[in-house]
Design an enzyme around this catalytic site. Sequence first.
Site, mmCIF file in Angstrom:
data_model
loop_
_atom_site.group_PDB
_atom_site.id
_atom_site.type_symbol
_atom_site.label_atom_id
_atom_site.label_comp_id
_atom_site.label_asym_id
_atom_site.label_seq_id
_atom_site.Cartn_x
_atom_site.Cartn_y
_atom_site.Cartn_z
ATOM 1 N N TYR A 100 0.853 -1.186 0.000
ATOM 2 C CA TYR A 100 0.000 0.000 0.000
ATOM 3 C C TYR A 100 0.883 1.228 0.000
ATOM 4 C CZ TYR A 100 -3.209 3.637 1.607
ATOM 5 O OH TYR A 100 -3.939 4.788 1.702
ATOM 6 N N GLU A 185 -3.381 7.451 -4.403
ATOM 7 C CA GLU A 185 -3.260 6.186 -3.669
ATOM 8 C C GLU A 185 -3.166 5.011 -4.622
ATOM 9 O OE1 GLU A 185 -5.839 4.986 -0.055
ATOM 10 O OE2 GLU A 185 -6.718 3.883 -1.730
#
Length: 379
Positions: A100, A185
Amino acid sequence: MKLYEYMGKDIFRKEGIPVPRGQAFFNPTGVAEYAAGLPAVVVKSQVLSGGRSKAGGIKFPSTATDAAAAAEALLGTVIKDLSVQAVLVEEKLTIDKEYYVAITVDGARRKPLVIASAYGGVDIEEVPEHQLVKMHVDVHSGIQPYLGREVARRMGLPAGEAKQFADILVKMYTIFRKYDAELVEINPLVVSGDKLVAADAKFSIDDEASFRWPDWLPRVEERSQLELRATELGISFVELDGDIAVMANGAGITMATLDMLNHFGGSPRNFMDAGGGASTEATAKALEILLSTNPRAILINIFGGITRCDDVARAFAHVRETTGIPVPIVIRLVGTNEQAGIEVLQQQGMSAYRNIDEAVVKVVELAAGKGALYSGDNH
């Protein structure tokens, strides 16, 4: 302003961040032909919401013909109250690991913030704090490769992946600044063979900078029809999933009202900041929007300054006399022209609360089916 996944990946591709081969389709025409050129295929619904997979919005067809059928099945469906107007047909990756990484804005520190984790593929809120790497960015120097390598080291990435990760993070920051982003993101950033690839893209641009990107605006609209209607009235309104409709005058008092509802066991149906100085007519239209959400009860919390309590009361009376209010309603009025507002309500056979705690407790009871239809205490 949120961008769809395919739009974010187009930007990633343009700026040199590896993404799977893929193309957006707005109807099934051409899907089979495109899918036939890929070794394995995934068809993703394009909606501005998470949890697509659990909602059936991602398909893994085994043939090109199946891919076209999957696209046709997804287009026009509704996922989390959002209509699917496009699908992304792209190469299905072999995934060895998932990471992530994101860059967002830390409002308290007034700096960009890097958040990364060696545990990707899940909601970041589910990752324990000790498994997150966080690093603030000096806007004057930005993210240099050595900072990218430091984040990778703290994540525990091996040398080959660390170099690629640092390169991706530098490019993400370039995108973050270039496109006026509030959030960039990648979740997951996957290891596929010996390469790091952005398997997803979440991209949010500052609303105040949307005028710089006019080509995106016709394609990106995350607001519901009710939210659009409220915007036209100059009212800040966001639909939620509870059963108690809320109107207040000011963003702060509205947020506090929602928090109090949750504290006392209620569940808000919406956020509505009717603003200051709204006319009786505008307030009546705002009430009509609340009623159209089919709540079990309504809470109006007005601290009168520019907003006049008697205007709010007259709006309530107008709606009740013209279209009717078929659900319990609790009104808290304090401030400018408070007594005049109470007198208007008394003519309607009800009164108003001054204490917000008592008003919230009462509306929670009413939503649960307890108590009279209209209530107040006038003290």
